[in-house]
Structure formats: C-alpha cells, structure tokens
Design an enzyme around this catalytic site. Structure first.
Site, short mmCIF file in Angstrom:
data_model
loop_
_atom_site.label_atom_id
_atom_site.label_comp_id
_atom_site.label_asym_id
_atom_site.label_seq_id
_atom_site.Cartn_x
_atom_site.Cartn_y
_atom_site.Cartn_z
CB THR A 161 -0.84 0.01 1.30
OG1 THR A 161 -1.70 -1.12 1.27
CG2 THR A 161 -1.64 1.29 1.47
NE ARG A 187 -7.97 -8.30 2.56
CZ ARG A 187 -6.96 -7.43 2.65
NH1 ARG A 187 -6.91 -6.40 1.81
NH2 ARG A 187 -6.03 -7.56 3.53
N GLY A 223 -9.02 -4.34 3.50
CA GLY A 223 -7.87 -4.42 4.41
C GLY A 223 -7.86 -3.28 5.41
CG ASP A 224 -4.05 -2.13 6.75
OD1 ASP A 224 -3.98 -2.99 5.86
OD2 ASP A 224 -3.22 -1.19 6.85
CB THR A 274 2.31 -1.01 3.81
OG1 THR A 274 2.19 -1.96 2.74
CG2 THR A 274 3.76 -0.94 4.23
N GLY A 275 1.09 -3.81 4.77
CA GLY A 275 1.30 -5.20 5.19
C GLY A 275 0.00 -5.95 5.23
CG LEU A 276 -2.00 -10.28 6.58
CD1 LEU A 276 -2.47 -10.61 5.18
CD2 LEU A 276 -1.61 -11.54 7.32
N GLY A 277 -3.31 -6.71 6.07
CA GLY A 277 -4.37 -5.94 6.70
C GLY A 277 -5.08 -6.69 7.81
N1 ASP Z 1 -2.40 -3.38 3.87
C1 ASP Z 1 -2.93 -3.76 2.60
C2 ASP Z 1 -4.13 -4.62 2.78
O1 ASP Z 1 -4.13 -5.49 3.61
C3 ASP Z 1 -1.94 -4.46 1.72
C4 ASP Z 1 -0.50 -3.99 1.83
O2 ASP Z 1 -0.21 -2.93 2.31
O3 ASP Z 1 0.40 -4.72 1.43
O4 ASP Z 1 -5.07 -4.45 2.05
#
Ligand code: ASP
Length: 317
Positions: free
Chosen positions: A151, A179, A181-182, A202-205
């Site tokens: 993100t 779906r 995310g965060d 950023t990362g696994l929401g």
């Molecule tokens: N945070 C984002 C989501 O989970 C994806 C990402 O930042 O890699 O949608």
C-alpha cells in the site's frame, strides 16, 4: 516551521519529491499528500496501487483509500471502489462530509461518478497478464495466493503545522471480492493528529487490524516517544504478542512523522520507504527488523534500485 513528508515503499519516492516541492512553496499538507499518492496511483508499473494494480480473485480491480486531516480529525475513505482514476481524491472529498464519509463498493463508485471524478478502466493488460500467470502458478504449485501486495501510505507536515495522512491500495493480492484491508480503516491503516504526528501502515491488513498500530504509534508519540521509539515499541511488542497468542504475525511495516518533521519506521519484513523534510532532501531507505526491538535502517543502494527497476518492468512471459 518544520515541514516534511514520509511514505511507504520505494514506489512513493517520486511522489515524496513532488510533495516536498509543494510543501517548500508553503502549500497545504492536504494538497501534498493527495499529490504524493496520486503520483503512485497513476504510475502503471506499480501493481499494488491504482492504475496497473492487480485485480481480486475474480479479476476485478477493487481499490481502497483514505484521507485524514490532522487539525480537524476529518476522515474520508472508500473501499472496493472500481474504475475511478484517483481513489485518494475521492477519499479526500468525502472527508468534507459530516455523514456518509466512508463509502464501499457500488456506493463508493456511484459517489465518485456523481461528484464528477474521472472514470477510468484501471485494469491494465500487463496487470491482467500478471494475474493470469500468478493464478496458474498458485494452482500448479499450491502456493499462498496472498503474497505480493503493498500500500502507499503517507504523512505530510506543512509550514503552518498542519498534518495529514493518506493511503491507497488495491489490497491483498488475490483477495476475495469485497475483502477490505486496513488501508481505509482509521487507527489501523492511518492516523494523524496535528498536535502530535501521524502514522500509516502497509502489510497484511487482517493482522494490522488486530493491533490498530497507526493509532498506537500516534498515542505513544503523544506520550513523548520519538517517532522511531514509538514505531519500535508499538510494532515489535505487537509482533511478539500476535506470534504468541495467534500463532503467527503477518508481514507489517509502519511509518511515522511528528510535528517537527522527525520520522521513524518499524517493520517485521524488508521494507523500503522515502522521506524528506526541511533539513534533508527526499531519500529512499531500506529497513529491517533488528535485535531487541530495534530497526536497522540504511540508505538504499544503486544495485538495489537497478534491480527493482528491472523487476517491475520485466516482460511477462
Ligand atoms: N495493507 C494492505 C491490505 O491489507 C496491503 C499492503 O499494504 O500490502 O489491504
């Protein structure tokens, strides 16, 4: 007065340069963050944000974005929006609304049409090809479909002391339709208070939401932690807690900036970001988790950048 901008991933660098140019000319933090994120949304080779982003499991490109104003706490957000050129601009416009300021799916797309935002088919041929290839690889090799996402999240501070935060994402790769995310969620994907500072993620929401890490970092800065100390404490303590109680922590990376333009980052995976302020030009750094809840941060190397450039533009076979 200090001013500055920080944003997630190498892809944000050109946007950070542009944002700093605006901030130097005394333009607003809001304009700077929107411009920064639009620069990333418009670039077709970034496959996780805006035009050229990868579609969901059914081949539809659904995007999430948010904008927050640190003086007034106004927030606007969209989730699962489709065929709109700049989701961040829609989010910023929504932040002006007292009601209905977070819109999802068809409602978000409809709002953007009624408000005259530019319609655009955001799925490029290249993104579709990557998606098809990835789909095949997943089936053939039984791979985790949810790898490979990023993100753009950014925080800006202008010369009047106003701070803003913004995010934009096509979300997790191969996400199921609907779906979210965060990234469009206040407290998880972003948070900013002009009297303290801001943070974005950023990362696994799915895992970021469990810790509301952006809010936690701002809260810690409000208690007197430097941005770096706040990031280290919030991110690594939560990483440990999640590993302990949930079994595994997904990848996540957070950035922060305070009212002085000082910044910090923490991450549990290799993570690049771009930052600059009134004292230092925009620069790309690479961060990794260090020992004892610290973060190792180094300037990016030319080799890394050259390999990156080659990778994002490589032909899809
Ligand atoms: N945070 C984002 C989501 O989970 C994806 C990402 O930042 O890699 O949608």
């Amino acid at each position: 007065m200090a001013w500055g901008a920080i944003a997630t991933w190498r892809m944000a660098h050109d946007g950070v340069i542009e944002a700093l140019r605006l901030l130097e000319k005394q333009q607003s933090a809001g304009d700077a963050v929107e411009t920064l994120i639009k620069t990333v949304e418009d670039y077709p080779y970034y496959k996780s944000v805006g035009f050229g982003g990868l579609p969901n499991a059914e081949g539809i490109l659904e995007m999430d974005a948010a904008f927050m104003h640190g003086d007034t706490f106004e927030i606007g957000a969209v989730a699962g929006i489709t065929d709109v050129k700049n989701p961040i601009s829609v989010a910023r416009k929504l932040s002006k609304d007292k009601f209905n300021s977070f819109r999802v799916g068809e409602g978000a797309t409809k709002y953007s049409m009624l408000e005259g935002f530019e319609r655009k088919s955001m799925l490029t041929e290249r993104a579709h090809k990557i998606w098809e290839k990835r789909l095949k690889e997943i089936h053939e090799n039984n791979l985790n479909p949810y790898d490979g996402h990023d993100t753009v999240g950014a925080i800006t501070l202008d010369q009047t002391g106003t701070m803003t935060a913004g995010t934009s994402s096509s979300g997790l790769f191969m996400k199921k339709p609907g779906r979210v995310g965060d990234s469009p969620l206040s407290g998880s994907g972003f948070y900013v208070d002009s009297e303290i500072g801001g943070a974005t993620a950023t990362g696994l929401g799915e895992d970021l939401m469990k810790g509301c890490l952006s809010y936690e970092i701002v809260r810690l800065m409000g208690e007197g932690f430097t941005p770096q100390a706040a990031c280290d404490k919030a991110v690594y303590e939560f990483h440990d807690k999640l590993t302990d109680r949930y079994g595994k922590a997904g990848a996540f990376s957070l950035i922060a900036m305070n009212t002085q333009g000082e910044w910090g980052v923490a991450t549990n995976v290799e993570f690049t970001f771009s930052v600059g302020n009134n004292q230092a030009e925009a620069q790309i750094f690479i961060a990794n988790m260090g020992a004892n809840h610290t973060t190792e941060i180094q300037p990016i190397t030319q080799e890394w950048l050259a390999a990156y450039e080659k990778r994002i533009k490589a032909p899809i076979e």
